[in-house]
Design a protein around this motif. Sequence first.
Motif, PDB file in Angstrom:
ATOM      1  N   ASP A 149       6.014 -21.094   8.348  1.00 41.77           N
ATOM      2  CA  ASP A 149       5.075 -21.142   9.466  1.00 41.77           C
ATOM      3  C   ASP A 149       4.549 -22.563   9.659  1.00 41.77           C
ATOM      4  OD1 ASP A 149       3.367 -19.961  11.500  1.00 41.77           O
ATOM      5  OD2 ASP A 149       1.707 -20.338  10.122  1.00 41.77           O
ATOM      6  N   ARG A 150       4.163 -23.223   8.563  1.00 41.76           N
ATOM      7  CA  ARG A 150       3.646 -24.589   8.637  1.00 41.76           C
ATOM      8  C   ARG A 150       4.087 -25.393   7.414  1.00 41.76           C
ATOM      9  NH1 ARG A 150       2.983 -23.869  13.118  1.00 41.76           N
ATOM     10  NH2 ARG A 150       1.128 -23.947  14.431  1.00 41.76           N
ATOM     11  N   LEU A 151       4.484 -26.637   7.670  1.00 39.43           N
ATOM     12  CA  LEU A 151       4.614 -27.659   6.630  1.00 39.43           C
ATOM     13  C   LEU A 151       3.508 -28.667   6.884  1.00 39.43           C
ATOM     14  CD1 LEU A 151       8.477 -28.238   6.584  1.00 39.43           C
ATOM     15  CD2 LEU A 151       7.119 -27.002   4.880  1.00 39.43           C
ATOM     16  N   GLU A 209      17.796 -30.817  17.413  1.00 41.21           N
ATOM     17  CA  GLU A 209      17.339 -29.489  16.969  1.00 41.21           C
ATOM     18  C   GLU A 209      16.400 -29.622  15.773  1.00 41.21           C
ATOM     19  OE1 GLU A 209      20.728 -27.083  16.204  1.00 41.21           O
ATOM     20  OE2 GLU A 209      21.360 -27.005  18.314  1.00 41.21           O
ATOM     21  N   PHE A 210      16.723 -30.562  14.890  1.00 38.84           N
ATOM     22  CA  PHE A 210      15.843 -30.795  13.746  1.00 38.84           C
ATOM     23  C   PHE A 210      14.465 -31.264  14.203  1.00 38.84           C
ATOM     24  CE2 PHE A 210      14.108 -34.037  10.823  1.00 38.84           C
ATOM     25  CZ  PHE A 210      13.776 -33.208   9.755  1.00 38.84           C
ATOM     26  N   VAL A 211      14.423 -32.173  15.151  1.00 33.48           N
ATOM     27  CA  VAL A 211      13.155 -32.687  15.667  1.00 33.48           C
ATOM     28  C   VAL A 211      12.361 -31.568  16.338  1.00 33.48           C
ATOM     29  CG1 VAL A 211      12.114 -34.212  17.385  1.00 33.48           C
ATOM     30  CG2 VAL A 211      13.896 -35.085  15.863  1.00 33.48           C
ATOM     31  N   THR A 212      13.037 -30.696  17.063  1.00 32.76           N
ATOM     32  CA  THR A 212      12.351 -29.561  17.694  1.00 32.76           C
ATOM     33  C   THR A 212      11.709 -28.669  16.644  1.00 32.76           C
ATOM     34  OG1 THR A 212      13.867 -29.581  19.579  1.00 32.76           O
ATOM     35  CG2 THR A 212      12.646 -27.541  19.172  1.00 32.76           C
ATOM     36  N   TRP A 213      12.456 -28.391  15.578  1.00 32.13           N
ATOM     37  CA  TRP A 213      11.919 -27.580  14.469  1.00 32.13           C
ATOM     38  C   TRP A 213      10.751 -28.293  13.806  1.00 32.13           C
ATOM     39  CZ3 TRP A 213      12.154 -28.771   9.109  1.00 32.13           C
ATOM     40  CH2 TRP A 213      11.752 -27.744   8.253  1.00 32.13           C
ATOM     41  N   ARG A 214      10.921 -29.595  13.537  1.00 32.41           N
ATOM     42  CA  ARG A 214       9.852 -30.389  12.920  1.00 32.41           C
ATOM     43  C   ARG A 214       8.583 -30.352  13.768  1.00 32.41           C
ATOM     44  NH1 ARG A 214       9.850 -36.620  14.049  1.00 32.41           N
ATOM     45  NH2 ARG A 214       9.263 -35.642  16.035  1.00 32.41           N
ATOM     46  N   LEU A 218       5.618 -28.823  11.522  1.00 34.29           N
ATOM     47  CA  LEU A 218       4.997 -29.848  10.675  1.00 34.29           C
ATOM     48  C   LEU A 218       3.720 -30.403  11.296  1.00 34.29           C
ATOM     49  CD1 LEU A 218       6.600 -32.192   8.290  1.00 34.29           C
ATOM     50  CD2 LEU A 218       5.035 -33.267   9.895  1.00 34.29           C
ATOM     51  N   THR A 219       2.738 -30.600  10.447  1.00 38.16           N
ATOM     52  CA  THR A 219       1.491 -31.221  10.890  1.00 38.16           C
ATOM     53  C   THR A 219       0.984 -32.143   9.785  1.00 38.16           C
ATOM     54  OG1 THR A 219      -0.725 -30.774  11.777  1.00 38.16           O
ATOM     55  CG2 THR A 219       0.010 -29.378   9.981  1.00 38.16           C
ATOM     56  N   ALA A 220       0.150 -33.086  10.163  1.00 41.09           N
ATOM     57  CA  ALA A 220      -0.475 -34.005   9.204  1.00 41.09           C
ATOM     58  C   ALA A 220      -1.984 -33.871   9.362  1.00 41.09           C
ATOM     59  CB  ALA A 220      -0.029 -35.444   9.468  1.00 41.09           C
TER      60      ALA A 220
END
Length: 266
Positions: A149-151, A209-214, A218-220
């Motif tokens: 759900d979140r990194l 596709e990787f960037v879309t998933w990221r 992903l959040t900071a």
Amino acid sequence: MKAKRKQPQENFVWISYSDLSTTLMLCFILIFLVTLYERDKNASQAEKYLLQAQTVTREVYDARSSYIESLKEIVKAMQANKTRNGCEDVDWKVDEQGNAIQMFFKTSGGWFADGSSTISPMGRKCLNSFAYSWLLGLYAKSEHRDRIDRLVIEGHTNSKPPTDKREDPYLYNLKLSQARAYEAANFIFQNLQNQPDMQSRISKFSWNEFVTWRNHVLTATGRGSAEPILLAQGGQEDFEKSKRIEFKFTIKHNYEGYKTILGEHQ
């Protein structure tokens, strides 16, 4: 001629009482049977809800356990290759309770200087090799990629106050921790684009596709000085180790499953 004596009516009265008693007994038996039925029905329904809840919870638990094992594999590989990666001074730890990977430097001057969000040269080396294994390793496994759900790249500070006494210490450290998290995220993705073997590591890999998933997972974020690292002896704050970046995750919950259980129960 003698008059006929009237027969007493007790038998008729007795028969009426008997019928009433029988009816009451049948009513009690019926109530008892209905009570047993409702009890068994409720027990069966409760067992059904329990099994549904166990299934939904098991899915989340298994996904989390699988991810934790993958993190342990990443940490084990990082420990084995830390000399080659230039991370001899780093200890890696999987915090299972906090769903996080932690990197600690054995000597002073690890991640950041006091009051700074600039990542140290040693921190940059280790962050580069770690992020490659962490992000691309997870992305390569569809069972993780689809359940995450979140990194979270999470920045931390120690509790030292700002040099400018006019600043609020809490807000100062919150802002600093957020800046540290952003610097780590920015460094990671600037360097990931330059990795040469993404195509060979991940079948049918697409950077877009990787960037879309990221962008989706992903959040900071920053936690300020809310979660200090304590010394093993004495329980006082370890000011050097408290200045750090952690890498956390959350697993998707089956909210539709929860709603189904609660909806039926209501």
